[in-house]
Scaffold this motif. Structure first.
Motif, PDB file in Angstrom:
ATOM      1  N   ALA B  30       0.843  -1.200   0.000  1.00 22.51           N
ATOM      2  CA  ALA B  30       0.000   0.000   0.000  1.00 22.51           C
ATOM      3  C   ALA B  30       0.881   1.254   0.000  1.00 22.51           C
ATOM      4  CB  ALA B  30      -0.925  -0.003   1.219  1.00 22.51           C
ATOM      5  N   ARG B  31       1.956   1.232   0.775  1.00 19.74           N
ATOM      6  CA  ARG B  31       2.873   2.372   0.827  1.00 19.74           C
ATOM      7  C   ARG B  31       3.498   2.606  -0.549  1.00 19.74           C
ATOM      8  NH1 ARG B  31       6.656   4.569   4.909  1.00 19.74           N
ATOM      9  NH2 ARG B  31       8.491   5.320   3.803  1.00 19.74           N
ATOM     10  N   THR B  32       3.946   1.518  -1.172  1.00 19.08           N
ATOM     11  CA  THR B  32       4.553   1.658  -2.495  1.00 19.08           C
ATOM     12  C   THR B  32       3.570   2.210  -3.503  1.00 19.08           C
ATOM     13  OG1 THR B  32       5.854  -0.299  -2.006  1.00 19.08           O
ATOM     14  CG2 THR B  32       5.828   0.438  -4.283  1.00 19.08           C
ATOM     15  N   LEU B  33       2.355   1.684  -3.476  1.00 19.94           N
ATOM     16  CA  LEU B  33       1.372   2.115  -4.459  1.00 19.94           C
ATOM     17  C   LEU B  33       0.977   3.574  -4.251  1.00 19.94           C
ATOM     18  CD1 LEU B  33      -0.892  -1.071  -4.634  1.00 19.94           C
ATOM     19  CD2 LEU B  33       0.908  -0.364  -6.213  1.00 19.94           C
ATOM     20  N   LEU B  34       1.021   4.014  -2.999  1.00 14.93           N
ATOM     21  CA  LEU B  34       0.742   5.428  -2.736  1.00 14.93           C
ATOM     22  C   LEU B  34       1.869   6.286  -3.324  1.00 14.93           C
ATOM     23  CD1 LEU B  34      -1.083   7.511  -1.236  1.00 14.93           C
ATOM     24  CD2 LEU B  34       0.404   7.221   0.749  1.00 14.93           C
ATOM     25  N   GLY B  35       3.069   5.737  -3.288  1.00 15.63           N
ATOM     26  CA  GLY B  35       4.196   6.432  -3.903  1.00 15.63           C
ATOM     27  C   GLY B  35       4.811   7.488  -3.008  1.00 15.63           C
ATOM     28  N   SER B  36       4.345   7.566  -1.775  1.00 14.64           N
ATOM     29  CA  SER B  36       4.907   8.540  -0.838  1.00 14.64           C
ATOM     30  C   SER B  36       4.698   8.020   0.582  1.00 14.64           C
ATOM     31  CB  SER B  36       4.231   9.893  -1.031  1.00 14.64           C
ATOM     32  OG  SER B  36       2.824   9.729  -1.042  1.00 14.64           O
ATOM     33  N   THR B  37       5.088   8.826   1.562  1.00 12.92           N
ATOM     34  CA  THR B  37       4.980   8.374   2.945  1.00 12.92           C
ATOM     35  C   THR B  37       3.568   8.611   3.475  1.00 12.92           C
ATOM     36  OG1 THR B  37       7.255   9.047   3.220  1.00 12.92           O
ATOM     37  CG2 THR B  37       6.009   8.599   5.233  1.00 12.92           C
ATOM     38  N   PRO B  38       2.894   7.558   3.889  1.00  6.57           N
ATOM     39  CA  PRO B  38       1.549   7.767   4.429  1.00  6.57           C
ATOM     40  C   PRO B  38       1.594   8.433   5.807  1.00  6.57           C
ATOM     41  CG  PRO B  38       2.126   5.428   4.476  1.00  6.57           C
ATOM     42  CD  PRO B  38       3.270   6.132   3.837  1.00  6.57           C
ATOM     43  N   VAL B  39       0.653   9.341   6.043  1.00  3.40           N
ATOM     44  CA  VAL B  39       0.548   9.958   7.371  1.00  3.40           C
ATOM     45  C   VAL B  39      -0.760   9.551   8.047  1.00  3.40           C
ATOM     46  CG1 VAL B  39       1.990  11.946   6.797  1.00  3.40           C
ATOM     47  CG2 VAL B  39      -0.485  12.068   6.441  1.00  3.40           C
ATOM     48  N   GLU B  40      -1.634   8.944   7.264  1.00  2.06           N
ATOM     49  CA  GLU B  40      -2.916   8.539   7.810  1.00  2.06           C
ATOM     50  C   GLU B  40      -3.331   7.232   7.165  1.00  2.06           C
ATOM     51  OE1 GLU B  40      -5.559  11.972   7.923  1.00  2.06           O
ATOM     52  OE2 GLU B  40      -7.213  10.534   7.914  1.00  2.06           O
ATOM     53  N   ALA B  41      -3.850   6.305   7.966  1.00  3.28           N
ATOM     54  CA  ALA B  41      -4.288   5.026   7.409  1.00  3.28           C
ATOM     55  C   ALA B  41      -5.523   4.534   8.128  1.00  3.28           C
ATOM     56  CB  ALA B  41      -3.169   3.994   7.523  1.00  3.28           C
ATOM     57  N   ASP B  42      -6.528   4.223   7.335  1.00  2.00           N
ATOM     58  CA  ASP B  42      -7.711   3.582   7.876  1.00  2.00           C
ATOM     59  C   ASP B  42      -7.659   2.137   7.398  1.00  2.00           C
ATOM     60  OD1 ASP B  42     -10.641   3.545   8.824  1.00  2.00           O
ATOM     61  OD2 ASP B  42     -10.719   2.782   6.776  1.00  2.00           O
ATOM     62  N   ILE B  43      -7.642   1.199   8.337  1.00  2.00           N
ATOM     63  CA  ILE B  43      -7.401  -0.188   7.974  1.00  2.00           C
ATOM     64  C   ILE B  43      -8.613  -1.043   8.296  1.00  2.00           C
ATOM     65  CG2 ILE B  43      -5.903  -2.189   8.323  1.00  2.00           C
ATOM     66  CD1 ILE B  43      -3.731  -0.147   9.250  1.00  2.00           C
ATOM     67  N   GLY B  44      -9.216  -1.626   7.281  1.00  2.00           N
ATOM     68  CA  GLY B  44     -10.357  -2.513   7.471  1.00  2.00           C
ATOM     69  C   GLY B  44      -9.899  -3.956   7.392  1.00  2.00           C
TER      70      GLY B  44
END
Ligand code: SF4
Lengths: 292, 222
Positions: B30-44
């Protein structure tokens, strides 16, 4: 091309006048398009990680449920100071299987072999031989090639996951891999390796996957012990010239068939077996109330 | 297909190859696909991930992956604390999806610029994963190869321009699939390659006229 039967590996070994493990190594070189050195290097990395998984054991670690931890050390102490029924090698095998199985349950680093739940079986039979100086690194790496080739055949013809085929597919497969590895290490022929694999798998046929609260803790840790001890006895039988009456590839197919017909309650769902004993249920309830 | 190091491996932090190692890989995918550093994550969490995930450290493993860790990282058990230090906010909830693999997670991740991405992925066992949806578009790839994901407009000849750049870059295509997003008229082309893609090849694809964006996932080495 992939490894799809034990017979194929044995035939290639015979035709090329080379050991069982080398057939597996050459297949890896071909399949992943790597050099012999690169393949060996990766196997060495894997072996080092196995060794570390044994050395980094700590008796004070406890698993999520609190059910697992400390038994490896108990066995080590008893092996040293008590009067075990088992000889020197086998007591180390038992202690090592417990240590690695516990480490896995406590979120430490291990090598899935073939799965995380069964990660203690192969180190349990190999690490004591290495530490006592009865096997050098080269021989161990060769034994690991033998083990992984056997595992590849089992994965291809049957399965190697508790969710797919019950514990016979995890601990059973690991035990068969370990039995073959030991037989190879002690100079067994490809034929003898095959018999060791067949016997190991037959002995654990039908074993269900029934982890309490769905956690890789109980019965998993101690099943690593039976997987390892079974491997040692099957390797010794094969080296003694005892054969499996049922050919190895048929045994593997049969394990897959038993797994497919195994009720879903016994395939990692925690809906049957030890998981649904009164004790198993109470552990699950306690965990649920703790987690809200 | 399994190779012998799928059998003897991965080297990983326990206790479960599907619930722990696979979960780390889903997070890092998911991080790679976002292509940047995530600062927020909602995980189901769906199915067995929701039921036994806590005991297997699935939650910590997913967050570890979002932080860029690999399945053998000793810091996985401490990932929640590390996320806090690095400013990644996360939350979990249970999901009930239809027709999803029992070990499925849906991650909605956001970076500091507000770019958002929704990834649905499943852990298949032995630490192997499969991405099933990106932003609601059905896809199907595993990260077992180097993977290039190109989002582009649905115009004639686009695919051949992309594959031509790969050929010029000396990259061999192992698998290729095309997925249509019914809503926007965009196409997601997923190309799995034998070789790694150098940045210049990716850049040449990115500047092709009808290409919107390019995401690249490089296969784990060890
Ligand atoms: S009981 Fe199930 S989870 Fe435990 S080791 Fe056996 S197959 Fe794995």
């Amino acid at each position: 091309m992939a490894l799809d039967s034990m017979r194929e590996i044995c035939e290639k070994a015979e035709q090329g006048q080379k050991p069982f493990w080398r057939v597996v190594l050459e297949t890896d070189i071909e399949e992943r398009e790597v050099t012999e050195e690169a393949s060996m290097e990766k196997m060495r990395f894997t072996w080092k990680a196995m060794l570390e998984s044994v050395e980094n054991y700590r008796e004070d670690r406890r698993s999520v449920s609190g059910l697992v931890g400390g038994d490896g050390q108990k066995m080590r102490d008893y092996a040293k100071n008590g009067t075990p029924l088992c000889g020197e090698y086998l007591r180390e095998v038992i202690a090592t299987a417990l240590c690695v199985g516990e480490s896995n349950a406590c979120m430490c680093k291990i090598v899935a072999a073939p799965t995380a739940g069964a990660c203690g079986v192969i180190p349990a039979v190999l690490v004591p031989l290495y530490k006592s100086g009865n096997a050098g690194e080269e021989e161990i790496l060769q034994a690991l090639y033998a083990a992984s080739g056997i595992g590849a055949v089992i994965a291809y013809r049957a399965c190697i996951a508790g969710a797919a085929g019950g514990c016979q597919a995890e601990i059973g497969a690991a035990s068969a891999m370990a039995a073959g590895a030991l037989t190879a290490l002690h100079g067994g022929t490809p034929e003898q390796i095959s018999h060791a694999v067949a016997m190991a798998l037959k002995n654990l046929m039908g074993l269900v996957c029934d982890p309490i609260a769905g956690l890789v803790e109980v019965p998993c840790v101690k099943r690593n012990v039976i997987g390892a001890v079974n491997a040692v006895s099957c390797a010794d039988m094969a080296l003694a010239g005892i054969t499996s009456r049922v050919p190895v590839d048929q045994v593997i197919d049969c394990m897959g068939e038993v797994g497919r017909r195994m009720p879903v309650e016994f395939r990692e769902t925690a809906l049957g077996g030890l998981a649904t004993t009164p004790f198993g249920k109470s552990v699950k309830e306690q965990l649920e109330s703790k987690n809200g | 297909m399994l190779d012998i190091f799928d059998i003897l491996g991965p080297v990983m932090v326990g206790p479960s190859s599907s619930h722990t190692a696979g979960a780390v890989r889903i997070g890092s995918m998911a991080r790679t696909l976002l292509g940047s550093t995530p600062v927020e994550a909602d995980i189901g969490l769906h199915g067995s991930f929701a039921e036994t995930g806590q005991g297997h450290g699935t939650d910590r493993a997913l967050v570890a992956g979002l932080l860029g860790m690999r399945p053998d990282d000793m810091h996985i058990p401490r990932s929640f604390e590390i996320a806090e230090e690095r400013g990644l906010r996360f939350s979990f909830r249970k999901l009930q999806l239809r027709d999803a693999h029992p070990n499925t997670a849906v991650l909605t991740v956001k970076d500091a610029e507000g770019k958002e991405l929704v990834v649905q992925a499943a852990s298949l066992g032995g630490g192997r994963i499969r991405v099933d949806k990106i932003n609601g578009v059905d896809v199907n790839f595993t990260g077992a190869y180097n993977t290039l994901i190109v989002r582009h407009k649905d115009v004639a000849g686009e695919l051949s321009r992309i594959t031509n750049e790969l050929a010029v870059g000396g990259v061999n295509i192992a698998n290729m699939s095309v997925f249509r997003d019914r809503r926007g008229g965009d196409v997601l082309t997923v190309i799995e390659t034998d070789q790694k893609l150098k940045p210049d090849v990716r850049e040449r694809i990115r500047i092709i006229y009808a290409v919107n964006d390019v995401t690249y996932y490089e296969k784990e080495d060890a």
